[in-house]
Write an enzyme that holds these catalytic residues in place. Sequence first.
Site, PDB file in Angstrom:
ATOM      1  CB  SER A 170      -0.970  -0.034   1.185  1.00 35.92           C
ATOM      2  OG  SER A 170      -1.929   0.996   1.094  1.00 35.92           O
ATOM      3  CG  ASP A 273      -6.702  -1.891  -4.545  1.00 33.64           C
ATOM      4  OD1 ASP A 273      -7.406  -0.963  -4.112  1.00 33.64           O
ATOM      5  OD2 ASP A 273      -5.465  -1.930  -4.412  1.00 33.64           O
ATOM      6  CG  HIS A 303      -5.648  -1.571  -0.855  1.00 34.22           C
ATOM      7  ND1 HIS A 303      -4.882  -1.056  -1.888  1.00 34.22           N
ATOM      8  CD2 HIS A 303      -5.101  -1.068   0.286  1.00 34.22           C
ATOM      9  CE1 HIS A 303      -3.936  -0.279  -1.398  1.00 34.22           C
ATOM     10  NE2 HIS A 303      -4.042  -0.286  -0.084  1.00 34.22           N
TER      11      HIS A 303
END
Length: 333
Positions: A170, A273, A303
């Site tokens: 991330s 995502d 995600h």
Amino acid sequence: MSGDTAPHVVEDFAGVLKLFSDGSVVRGDESLLSPSVERPHGREVPDVQWKDIVYDAAHGLRVRAYVMPAAAGEGGRLPVLVYFHGGGYCIGAPEQPIFHTFCLRAASELPAVVLSVQYRLAPEHRLPTAIEDGAGFLSWLRGQAVLGAGADPWLAESADFGRTFISGSSAGANLAHHVAVRVGSGQLATDPVLVAGYALIDAFFGGVERTAAEANPPANVTLSVETADQLWRMSLPVAASRDHPVANPFGPDSPSLEPVALPPALVVAPTGDILYERVLGYAARLKDMGKAVELAEFDGEQHGFSVLQPWSPASDELIRILQRFVHHDAATN
């Protein structure tokens, strides 16, 4: 004096991070946001040792080092996996169970010397502070390599600095990209550390113009458009847009990556995502420039799957892909 001048909350992130109008910040218990990590029966991580090492005393920053001595003893030195945790540049820490578990698995199953790096968080320390910390860590690692036998004993005994990989999840993947760019552009000297590749897992990228998934996001996603926007507001320089070069590597003000000697990249893209199209676009743009890119898509995953569900079949497959990536040169020699 009118009560209207009293500081008021301008950003409230899930109740655990509040930014006030005077710039002050109040933090709560981040563990409320993280799922519990329970290791399934029979999925033990054997013999991995870990410890925290201070790499930047001035700012109180540590790196959590993981090593499996048996693996190093059997096959000589191990590749080094530098790992930056996620959290939108605003939350997260190496010691949090979701990141700790991923690093234990990586150290055991790749195997590798895993170095999970703490960096300063926004909004107290807005970007590019975290990137400066990431670059500072690579400089510290270079110093360890130069010391040789005088380095931290775990690194001196187990680390193959000539096979160092930069990675992250991330926001940590965003950070890994920027550190790799600094290395590839010559802004950050690392010799005798050789950055042999970088791996971006669910990279946190942004942009002013919405992608199709951002404009019409599916329900029940782990990262919503609203949350991503809020994290960028809290982490980017004040008043900066999502086209800032940190958020958007291909934005109108972003320097070209064409002349940058980037190492081979592994780009992980879960299809569920909201940032899926941005991650695909990142990989495609690099490929168009002639860069070496491996794209790994994970159908239906969301995600943060690698840390939110660290024992899932998808996470198992990601570990196998990372294993091939970091040991590729050794396997072909």
